[in-house]
Write an enzyme that holds these catalytic residues in place. Structure first.
Site: not given
Ligand code: 13P
Length: 252
Positions: A9, A11, A97, A99, A169, A175, A215
């Site tokens: 992803n 983003k 997601h 976010e 997740e 992150g 992560s």
């Molecule tokens: P990270 O791998 O940067 O923690 O992000 C995970 C994520 O949100 C994938 O959609």
């Protein structure tokens, strides 16, 4: 056997040229990799989807969207529909997601509608969900995950599950550099499979791929992927570097 999936992803990262470059590098890097029963997916931003689809042609890389609107058309400024994605060769979309849930107030109800649209259009969804840190601290994480699944997904029929990929997740691991331990991931994935079995049946529960996200890096991927109910990963930061993403693909 369940399909294994490693999905990146991206983003809000990578412009048109960067997206094409990353796909070309990845194409080269995995050219000789035996991806038995494994899908490799990348999710660039909307504006770079068409050029990324072109760049990924004749490769094992699938290009998917990070979001879409539930309506087919209309007065929804700034949104993109399922048909628009299909028209440029995108057949899969990430939905829900954290976010999007947090920063764009995406609700379970809106997600349920998006899921319905995806299925009506014959597309596939990577449905994301996961608890906040306070949910886990208060030992509410199972209840939160169960309600996200119930409200967003459990209106669909058993036959529709072939077009659903799940991505657990935990928000506290996204992150942050903090990963759920392989045991924590396995515990939740087994719980998820259990509630799907209860709501539908064992066949549906056994068949659905459940990805872990938060992560994941080359250094921890192998251990997480070794768990029986973890069928791959949804990768953020580490999907932006071809060496890291390839390392994760090789760990599956
Ligand atoms: P990270 O791998 O940067 O923690 O992000 C995970 C994520 O949100 C994938 O959609």
């Amino acid at each position: 056997m369940r399909t294994k999936i490693v999905a990146g992803n991206w983003k809000l990262n990578n412009d048109k040229e960067e997206s094409k470059k990353l796909i070309k590098k990845l194409k080269k890097a995995i050219k000789d990799t035996k991806l038995k029963n494994t899908r490799v997916i990348v999710a660039p931003t909307f504006v770079n989807l068409a050029s990324s689809v072109k760049a990924a042609k004749k490769s094992k890389i699938e290009v998917v969207a990070q979001n879409m609107h539930q309506a087919s058309n209309g007065a929804f400024t700034g949104e993109v529909s399922a048909d628009m994605l299909k028209a440029i060769g995108v057949e899969t979309v990430i939905l829900g997601h954290s976010e999007r849930r947090t920063y764009f107030n995406e609700t379970d109800a809106a997600l349920a509608e998006k899921v319905t649209t995806v299925l009506e259009k014959g597309m596939e969804a990577i449905f994301c969900f996961g608890e906040l840190l306070e949910d886990r601290k208060s030992e509410n994480h199972f209840a939160v995950v169960e309600s996200q699944l119930k409200n967003g997904l459990f209106h669909i029929e058993a036959k529709d599950w072939k077009n659903i990929i799940l991505a657990y997740e935990p928000v506290w691991a996204i992150g942050t550099g903090e990963t759920a331990s392989p045991e924590q991931a396995q515990e939740m994935h087994a719980f998820i499979r259990g509630i799907i079995e209860k709501q539908y049946d064992k066949k549906v529960a056994d068949k659905v791929s459940i990805l872990y996200g938060g992560s994941v890096k080359p250094a921890n991927a192998e251990e997480i992927f070794s768990k029986p109910d973890v069928d791959g990963g949804l990768i953020g930061g580490a999907a932006l570097k071809v060496e890291d993403f390839t390392g994760i693909i090789n760990a599956i």
